[in-house]
Design a protein around this motif. Structure first.
Motif, PDB file in Angstrom:
ATOM      1  N   HIS A  20      -0.299  -7.084  12.414  1.00  0.00           N
ATOM      2  CA  HIS A  20       0.832  -6.308  12.918  1.00  0.00           C
ATOM      3  C   HIS A  20       0.941  -4.982  12.170  1.00  0.00           C
ATOM      4  O   HIS A  20       1.111  -3.926  12.770  1.00  0.00           O
ATOM      5  N   HIS A  21       0.805  -5.035  10.851  1.00  0.00           N
ATOM      6  CA  HIS A  21       0.903  -3.825  10.037  1.00  0.00           C
ATOM      7  C   HIS A  21      -0.270  -2.888  10.282  1.00  0.00           C
ATOM      8  O   HIS A  21      -0.113  -1.671  10.217  1.00  0.00           O
ATOM      9  N   ARG A  22      -1.440  -3.446  10.572  1.00  0.00           N
ATOM     10  CA  ARG A  22      -2.619  -2.623  10.839  1.00  0.00           C
ATOM     11  C   ARG A  22      -2.379  -1.716  12.047  1.00  0.00           C
ATOM     12  O   ARG A  22      -2.797  -0.565  12.063  1.00  0.00           O
ATOM     13  N   GLY A  65       8.678  -1.397   5.457  1.00  0.00           N
ATOM     14  CA  GLY A  65       8.005  -1.910   4.272  1.00  0.00           C
ATOM     15  C   GLY A  65       6.495  -1.911   4.395  1.00  0.00           C
ATOM     16  O   GLY A  65       5.808  -2.528   3.584  1.00  0.00           O
ATOM     17  N   ILE A  66       5.961  -1.223   5.390  1.00  0.00           N
ATOM     18  CA  ILE A  66       4.520  -1.186   5.584  1.00  0.00           C
ATOM     19  C   ILE A  66       3.885  -0.245   4.564  1.00  0.00           C
ATOM     20  O   ILE A  66       2.808  -0.511   4.038  1.00  0.00           O
ATOM     21  N   ILE A  67       4.564   0.867   4.292  1.00  0.00           N
ATOM     22  CA  ILE A  67       4.150   1.722   3.179  1.00  0.00           C
ATOM     23  C   ILE A  67       5.349   1.863   2.242  1.00  0.00           C
ATOM     24  O   ILE A  67       6.500   1.673   2.653  1.00  0.00           O
ATOM     25  N   HIS A  68       5.081   2.191   0.997  1.00  0.00           N
ATOM     26  CA  HIS A  68       6.147   2.328   0.001  1.00  0.00           C
ATOM     27  C   HIS A  68       6.948   3.588   0.283  1.00  0.00           C
ATOM     28  O   HIS A  68       6.405   4.587   0.770  1.00  0.00           O
ATOM     29  N   ARG A  69       8.237   3.551  -0.028  1.00  0.00           N
ATOM     30  CA  ARG A  69       9.090   4.705   0.274  1.00  0.00           C
ATOM     31  C   ARG A  69       8.688   5.945  -0.520  1.00  0.00           C
ATOM     32  O   ARG A  69       8.841   7.061  -0.045  1.00  0.00           O
TER      33      ARG A  69
END
Length: 86
Positions: A20-22, A65-69
């Motif tokens: 899903h994140h990909r 939350g897929i990449i850091h803020r």
């Protein structure tokens, strides 16, 4: 391999989440490429439009939350700087 049910379930969940994140990460990279192409062409109007879209995508990924803020903030800052340099 996992030896108990909860570990097996966790492996399945991780695989689903990774797939899903990909999808989202791939969409972000594609959007970044279009923005970088607009910057390379020197088209400021197109770059501004693409910047707005790209910023939205990057913020969305950070909120999920897929990449850091911090990574999202760094990317957006660098993109703004590049677009303003045109």
């Amino acid at each position: 391999m996992a030896n108990h049910k909860s570990a097996i379930k966790r492996i399945k969940q991780n695989a689903t989440r990774r797939a899903h994140h990909r999808h989202y990460r791939s969409a972000m990279r594609t959007q970044l490429k279009t923005l970088h192409a607009a910057i390379a062409d020197g088209d400021s109007e197109k770059a501004q439009d693409e910047l707005k879209k790209t910023t939205s995508v990057v913020h969305r990924l950070a909120s999920k939350g897929i990449i850091h803020r911090s990574q999202a903030a760094r990317r957006i800052s660098r993109l703004n700087k590049a677009v303003n340099a045109i």
